[in-house]
Motif scaffolding. Sequence first.
Motif, PDB file in Angstrom:
ATOM      1  N   ALA A 119       0.798  -1.249  -0.205  1.00 47.79           N
ATOM      2  CA  ALA A 119       0.158  -0.193  -0.171  1.00 47.79           C
ATOM      3  C   ALA A 119       1.172   0.682  -0.328  1.00 47.79           C
ATOM      4  O   ALA A 119       0.605   2.310  -0.534  1.00 47.79           O
ATOM      5  CB  ALA A 119      -0.656   0.024   1.319  1.00 47.79           C
ATOM      6  N   ALA A 122       2.470   2.766  -2.997  1.00 49.72           N
ATOM      7  CA  ALA A 122       1.236   3.281  -3.879  1.00 49.72           C
ATOM      8  C   ALA A 122       1.818   4.766  -4.525  1.00 49.72           C
ATOM      9  O   ALA A 122       1.230   5.370  -4.889  1.00 49.72           O
ATOM     10  CB  ALA A 122       0.156   3.001  -3.892  1.00 49.72           C
ATOM     11  N   ASP A 157      -2.187  10.923  -4.955  1.00 46.56           N
ATOM     12  CA  ASP A 157      -3.179  10.647  -3.943  1.00 46.56           C
ATOM     13  C   ASP A 157      -4.001  12.453  -3.259  1.00 46.56           C
ATOM     14  O   ASP A 157      -4.154  12.793  -2.162  1.00 46.56           O
ATOM     15  CB  ASP A 157      -2.034  10.152  -3.092  1.00 46.56           C
ATOM     16  N   THR A 162      -5.228   6.713  -1.666  1.00 45.70           N
ATOM     17  CA  THR A 162      -4.160   5.309  -0.608  1.00 45.70           C
ATOM     18  C   THR A 162      -3.303   5.901   0.569  1.00 45.70           C
ATOM     19  O   THR A 162      -3.781   4.646   1.130  1.00 45.70           O
ATOM     20  CB  THR A 162      -3.308   6.268  -1.944  1.00 45.70           C
TER      21      THR A 162
END
Length: 297
Positions: A119, A122, A157, A162
């Motif tokens: 995660a 990202a 983001d 995210t």
Amino acid sequence: MSREPAAANRRRRTLASLLAAAPLLAGCVVGPDYTRPSVETPFAYKQGGVREDSPAYVAARKNGWREARPNDAVERGDWWRVFRDPNLDRLIRLVDVDNQSLRQAVANYRQARALVASAQAALYPTVIGAPSITRTGSGTTTRTNVALLGQASWELDLFGGTRRTIESEAALAQSDAATLALTRLSIQAEIAADYLTVRYADSLQKVLEENVENFKKTLAITENQYAAGVAARSDVITAQTQVQTIEAQAIAVRLTRVQYVNAIATLIGRPPSEVSIPVAGIPRNPPGVPVGIPGDL
């Protein structure tokens, strides 16, 4: 001098605007932050009306007793060493080696950490490279062409999706870490309880064997008295029943010991045929709990 195309100029202005707005949008995260609910804790126990100035409380303080201050985040350490038993220490340390439930909890925790790292990835640009090598030849001449084609992408983001994903995965990883600690602690406690049951069975077995010998002596005396005509046949039968009853109890205790040893073998991930616990009694007695001080879990 050449004029830059209008389309390229517009793209540059748009990119500059997005980069300038990124710090402002950093605080725009989807959804509210998690807030732990508050729980009111009473200042005193309801049962017993124990007060800090009560005689029971003062006496417990003088004897070294104090109220428990649980802290779930603190490692329990080698808590079983208070029993000062090398065999128990050896068995519990085998939990981290072959216990299958603990291995599963460790695997889940590692998977959760990997999801957190995935995660977090990202948030950074993604770069893809593909090398290309071609070789051509004509006559005595050979030519090699090497090319590296690359592609980079980066998704801003802007709305915090995210970051929320990272927070969620981190919370799940913390939960798996707590589950791992709970699994280890529960297995350790179960082994300690089973081990002390085995030690209790050993102590009880010794008492029963001594009682069997004593009742056999009583049976011999009763049989001699019956042969001499000073005892009834019913007395002999009663003495025989007492011997057989104690022998049956001794057999049941031996079977109970085998069952708990097999349970310990299962908890440490070993076949029961490979686990043996030498016979010994309980070396220490548990401390006395002061009267009037309730347990704080």
